[in-house]
Design a protein around this motif. Structure first.
Motif, PDB file in Angstrom:
ATOM      1  N   GLU A 104      43.412  99.063 -31.270  1.00  0.00           N
ATOM      2  CA  GLU A 104      44.039  98.305 -32.346  1.00  0.00           C
ATOM      3  C   GLU A 104      43.046  97.632 -33.293  1.00  0.00           C
ATOM      4  OE1 GLU A 104      46.502  95.453 -30.432  1.00  0.00           O
ATOM      5  OE2 GLU A 104      47.875  96.931 -29.567  1.00  0.00           O
ATOM      6  N   VAL A 105      41.845  97.349 -32.807  1.00  0.00           N
ATOM      7  CA  VAL A 105      40.896  96.546 -33.585  1.00  0.00           C
ATOM      8  C   VAL A 105      39.563  97.290 -33.696  1.00  0.00           C
ATOM      9  CG1 VAL A 105      39.712  94.318 -33.754  1.00  0.00           C
ATOM     10  CG2 VAL A 105      41.984  94.452 -32.695  1.00  0.00           C
ATOM     11  N   PRO A 106      38.997  97.411 -34.903  1.00  0.00           N
ATOM     12  CA  PRO A 106      37.669  98.031 -35.053  1.00  0.00           C
ATOM     13  C   PRO A 106      36.639  97.306 -34.188  1.00  0.00           C
ATOM     14  CG  PRO A 106      38.692  97.758 -37.192  1.00  0.00           C
ATOM     15  CD  PRO A 106      39.563  97.024 -36.203  1.00  0.00           C
ATOM     16  N   ARG A 107      35.767  98.065 -33.585  1.00  0.00           N
ATOM     17  CA  ARG A 107      34.859  97.457 -32.610  1.00  0.00           C
ATOM     18  C   ARG A 107      33.923  96.425 -33.232  1.00  0.00           C
ATOM     19  NH1 ARG A 107      30.970 102.538 -30.874  1.00  0.00           N
ATOM     20  NH2 ARG A 107      30.057 102.948 -32.925  1.00  0.00           N
ATOM     21  N   ASP A 108      33.567  96.568 -34.512  1.00  0.00           N
ATOM     22  CA  ASP A 108      32.719  95.548 -35.134  1.00  0.00           C
ATOM     23  C   ASP A 108      33.397  94.187 -35.123  1.00  0.00           C
ATOM     24  OD1 ASP A 108      30.430  96.929 -35.694  1.00  0.00           O
ATOM     25  OD2 ASP A 108      30.585  96.772 -37.875  1.00  0.00           O
ATOM     26  N   LEU A 109      34.706  94.160 -35.338  1.00  0.00           N
ATOM     27  CA  LEU A 109      35.420  92.880 -35.336  1.00  0.00           C
ATOM     28  C   LEU A 109      35.527  92.315 -33.926  1.00  0.00           C
ATOM     29  CD1 LEU A 109      38.250  93.523 -37.944  1.00  0.00           C
ATOM     30  CD2 LEU A 109      35.894  92.748 -38.289  1.00  0.00           C
ATOM     31  N   ILE A 110      35.707  93.192 -32.943  1.00  0.00           N
ATOM     32  CA  ILE A 110      35.709  92.732 -31.547  1.00  0.00           C
ATOM     33  C   ILE A 110      34.345  92.170 -31.194  1.00  0.00           C
ATOM     34  CG2 ILE A 110      36.009  93.400 -29.133  1.00  0.00           C
ATOM     35  CD1 ILE A 110      37.851  95.645 -30.081  1.00  0.00           C
ATOM     36  N   ARG A 111      33.307  92.907 -31.544  1.00  0.00           N
ATOM     37  CA  ARG A 111      31.944  92.458 -31.224  1.00  0.00           C
ATOM     38  C   ARG A 111      31.634  91.128 -31.918  1.00  0.00           C
ATOM     39  NH1 ARG A 111      28.205  96.442 -29.240  1.00  0.00           N
ATOM     40  NH2 ARG A 111      26.568  95.287 -30.311  1.00  0.00           N
ATOM     41  N   PHE A 112      32.047  90.998 -33.178  1.00  0.00           N
ATOM     42  CA  PHE A 112      31.813  89.731 -33.877  1.00  0.00           C
ATOM     43  C   PHE A 112      32.551  88.585 -33.190  1.00  0.00           C
ATOM     44  CE2 PHE A 112      33.415  86.525 -36.780  1.00  0.00           C
ATOM     45  CZ  PHE A 112      32.228  86.003 -37.289  1.00  0.00           C
ATOM     46  N   TYR A 113      33.825  88.790 -32.868  1.00  0.00           N
ATOM     47  CA  TYR A 113      34.617  87.723 -32.267  1.00  0.00           C
ATOM     48  C   TYR A 113      34.077  87.361 -30.878  1.00  0.00           C
ATOM     49  CZ  TYR A 113      38.657  85.058 -30.652  1.00  0.00           C
ATOM     50  OH  TYR A 113      39.465  84.065 -30.157  1.00  0.00           O
ATOM     51  N   LEU A 114      33.680  88.353 -30.104  1.00  0.00           N
ATOM     52  CA  LEU A 114      33.111  88.071 -28.789  1.00  0.00           C
ATOM     53  C   LEU A 114      31.799  87.317 -28.914  1.00  0.00           C
ATOM     54  CD1 LEU A 114      33.782  91.341 -26.733  1.00  0.00           C
ATOM     55  CD2 LEU A 114      35.149  89.248 -26.867  1.00  0.00           C
ATOM     56  N   ALA A 115      31.002  87.667 -29.924  1.00  0.00           N
ATOM     57  CA  ALA A 115      29.760  86.938 -30.143  1.00  0.00           C
ATOM     58  C   ALA A 115      30.039  85.496 -30.543  1.00  0.00           C
ATOM     59  CB  ALA A 115      28.920  87.634 -31.215  1.00  0.00           C
ATOM     60  N   LEU A 116      31.008  85.305 -31.436  1.00  0.00           N
ATOM     61  CA  LEU A 116      31.320  83.969 -31.928  1.00  0.00           C
ATOM     62  C   LEU A 116      31.894  83.080 -30.832  1.00  0.00           C
ATOM     63  CD1 LEU A 116      31.421  82.348 -34.661  1.00  0.00           C
ATOM     64  CD2 LEU A 116      33.845  82.983 -34.747  1.00  0.00           C
ATOM     65  N   THR A 117      32.665  83.658 -29.912  1.00  0.00           N
ATOM     66  CA  THR A 117      33.374  82.869 -28.892  1.00  0.00           C
ATOM     67  C   THR A 117      32.816  83.079 -27.490  1.00  0.00           C
ATOM     68  OG1 THR A 117      35.021  84.624 -28.536  1.00  0.00           O
ATOM     69  CG2 THR A 117      35.496  82.992 -30.247  1.00  0.00           C
ATOM     70  N   CYS A 118      31.658  83.684 -27.371  1.00  0.00           N
ATOM     71  CA  CYS A 118      31.147  84.019 -26.028  1.00  0.00           C
ATOM     72  C   CYS A 118      30.886  82.758 -25.206  1.00  0.00           C
ATOM     73  CB  CYS A 118      29.884  84.868 -26.127  1.00  0.00           C
ATOM     74  SG  CYS A 118      28.490  84.043 -26.885  1.00  0.00           S
ATOM     75  N   PRO A 119      31.097  82.836 -23.903  1.00  0.00           N
ATOM     76  CA  PRO A 119      30.953  81.662 -23.032  1.00  0.00           C
ATOM     77  C   PRO A 119      29.502  81.408 -22.644  1.00  0.00           C
ATOM     78  CG  PRO A 119      31.698  83.532 -21.744  1.00  0.00           C
ATOM     79  CD  PRO A 119      31.603  84.015 -23.175  1.00  0.00           C
ATOM     80  N   GLU A 120      28.710  80.963 -23.597  1.00  0.00           N
ATOM     81  CA  GLU A 120      27.275  80.808 -23.348  1.00  0.00           C
ATOM     82  C   GLU A 120      26.983  79.708 -22.327  1.00  0.00           C
ATOM     83  OE1 GLU A 120      25.627  82.329 -27.687  1.00  0.00           O
ATOM     84  OE2 GLU A 120      25.560  80.191 -27.193  1.00  0.00           O
ATOM     85  N   SER A 121      27.496  78.515 -22.579  1.00  0.00           N
ATOM     86  CA  SER A 121      27.181  77.384 -21.701  1.00  0.00           C
ATOM     87  C   SER A 121      28.421  76.659 -21.199  1.00  0.00           C
ATOM     88  CB  SER A 121      26.271  76.389 -22.428  1.00  0.00           C
ATOM     89  OG  SER A 121      25.022  76.997 -22.725  1.00  0.00           O
TER      90      SER A 121
END
Length: 538
Positions: free
Chosen positions: A358-375
């Motif tokens: 449903e979603v282009p992978r660039d948008l998934i990758r961007f959203y995962l990068a923006l919201t990734c559980p870093e700390s």
């Protein structure tokens, strides 16, 4: 420690082969490892980035029993599903290794050498035991309450506090396959690695690397080292996994966690062969040998810090200088789905392949990068993905592309144009900020994603100020195209399809070395648009 001339080994801990990858798997180690590997390559570093599957885990056995299917079948199916998902997401593995006889031989060689050197000791321990099935319950086969934080936990390690719960330490143990199965305890003899013998070396190891680890990792290691370190089980009296080759423990299997280091050594060798077009006769541990001086970077979930950060480092140390030790350990916290814990068994799961439909992978990758559980824990929301991707990426970038393409067409400029020193300085400053995000000392996909947004907005304002009929437009366009090229190159480790189409249109290579922004001329090109996602539920 890090060095520009050292080869890099990027390690993504092999996923357990008990099903396909859900969105939480990608938001953690896989995206982080992939972006860093891509960044290192763009800097001109020699990189081997590899993975495989962790078939020996008792979680495989427990899942297979719940699904009423042979564990071997579950492993085979999962390997293909996981490989397919990683390829669709653009995870740039140099090789995805099979779990095969070569894998098992590599593990055997690693542990045989330690056994021959007298590194293991025989211990009598008490383990949870199923009276109904007549088998010992360890790791993924047993659950109970953590003796440290009192939260419900699986065997071996508590996902909440990160502390191990070896042997009979779990409170109120129960079977993960049948909660009504009475669980008792029985004594048995197993081989262990006495971790306490490696205390001083582990303390020194972490003291030297604490600045290259996230705070939660440093905290849990400090807690673990503040008390006696437990013995690490090398063998277990179970029926799943690689047979233990030691006379003291007949009919036992190697603890799946013992396989971790020889597994990634094997995966590294396999991936390197894939890059070079075939084997060259080297041993599977060749690239990890101390004389090769590789920079090894781990990307792991927080719940793996104890195993990958202590037990596996101790296993490397037990080889007495034969191998390099990891230079950095980048951990991540848990990723939730719609503010609830991701759980396949409870039905709260979003498989990556379904989202990719449903979603282009660039948008998934961007959203995962923006919201990734870093700390800290973070959350995935499909509605938020749609909104954030449109407002922060698709709309501003496509506006930028439309304006630049119209101005370029109206100006009639098609030839190489000289760029100003001021533009070179701006491009260099932008690239430097991205490098801060991508280097391990300050590694942050969230900040890198934020930079993509901020720089897109800045360039959009600059493009909207252009007048194709005004004098000096060609010079301003040249400067803008240099900065566009720079932004595309800096975003490339995250937004891989935009980078590929932009580099092709502009005839440039997405580089992030120090010379990338010092070009004297640029040629205008048609700036590609970003494909929007299909609305959720459409």
């Amino acid at each position: 420690m890090p060095g520009q001339n050292r080869p890099a080994i990027v390690v993504d801990t092999p996923p357990t082969s008990n099903g396909d990858l859900h969105i939480g798997h990608l938001a953690g180690p896989f995206m982080a490892a992939d972006v860093h590997a891509r960044y290192l390559r763009a800097r001109g570093r020699e990189v081997v980035f590899s993975s495989g599957t962790d078939d020996s885990q008792t979680y495989v056995l427990a899942s297979a029993r719940r699904k009423a299917m042979p564990p071997e079948e579950l492993c085979g199916r999962s390997w293909h599903q996981i490989k397919h998902t990683l390829e669709r997401m653009g995870i740039s593995l140099d090789g995805f290794a099979p779990y095969d006889d070569r894998y098992r031989a590599s593990v055997r060689t690693f542990v045989d050498d330690l056994y021959a050197a007298g590194k293991f000791e025989l211990r009598t321990v008490r383990l949870p035991y199923s009276e109904r099935t007549g088998e010992f319950l360890v790791e993924g086969l047993v659950a109970g309450y953590c003796p440290v934080c009192l939260v419900f936990s699986r065997g071996g390690l508590c996902e909440t506090c990160g502390h191990p719960n070896n042997f009979d330490e779990l409170l109120d143990p129960q079977s993960t396959v049948d909660q009504h199965d009475p669980v008792t305890h029985r004594e048995t003899e197993i081989l262990v690695l006495p971790l306490e013998q490696y205390r001083e070396r582990l303390v020194e190891f972490y003291e030297r690397r604490k600045d290259r680890m996230r705070p939660h990792t440093v905290q849990v290691v400090r807690e673990l080292l503040a008390k006696p370190l437990p013995d690490f089980p090398i063998t277990y009296p179970i029926g799943w996994g690689i047979p233990a080759p030691f006379p003291e423990t007949p009919d036992q299997r190697l603890n799946a966690w013992v396989e971790g280091i020889p597994a990634v050594m094997y995966c590294t060798a396999f991936a390197d062969e894939q890059k070079r077009g075939g084997p060259d006769g080297s041993a599977d541990d060749e690239l990890w040998r101390a004389e090769r001086d590789a920079e090894v970077i781990y990307f792991i979930g927080f719940d793996n810090v104890y195993f990958w950060g202590l037990t596996h480092v101790a296993l490397l140390m037990a080889h007495e200088g034969k191998y390099v030790l990891p230079d950095a350990i980048v951990s991540n916290e848990f990723y939730e789905l719609e503010n609830d814990k991701l759980s396949t068994s409870l039905g709260n799961v979003l498989y990556t392949n379904d989202l990719l439909d449903e979603v282009p992978r660039d948008l998934i990758r961007f959203y995962l990068a923006l919201t990734c559980p870093e700390s800290q824990r973070a959350n995935f929301s499909r509605a938020a993905l749609d909104k954030v991707a449109d407002l922060r990426v698709v709309t501003p970038w496509n506006q930028l592309a439309e304006v630049v393409n119209k101005v370029t067409a109206a100006s009639g400029v098609t030839d190489e144009l000289p760029v100003s020193q001021a533009a070179q300085a701006r491009a260099g400053a932008v690239a430097a900020r991205f490098r801060v995000c991508y280097e391990i000392d300050g590694y942050s996909l969230t900040r890198a994603a934020d930079l993509i947004v901020a720089q897109t907005e800045r360039l959009l304002l600059a493009a909207q100020a252009l007048d194709p009929s005004a004098a000096g437009t060609s010079s301003a366009l040249a400067d803008l195209f240099l900065e566009l090229r720079t932004l595309i190159s800096c975003a490339a480790p995250i937004m891989i399809d935009l980078a590929a189409s932009g580099a092709e249109a502009g005839g440039f290579t997405c580089r992030l070395d120090d010379e990338a922004t010092r070009v004297s001329t640029v040629k205008p090109f048609r700036v590609p648009a970003i494909e929007a996602a299909a609305p959720s539920g459409a």
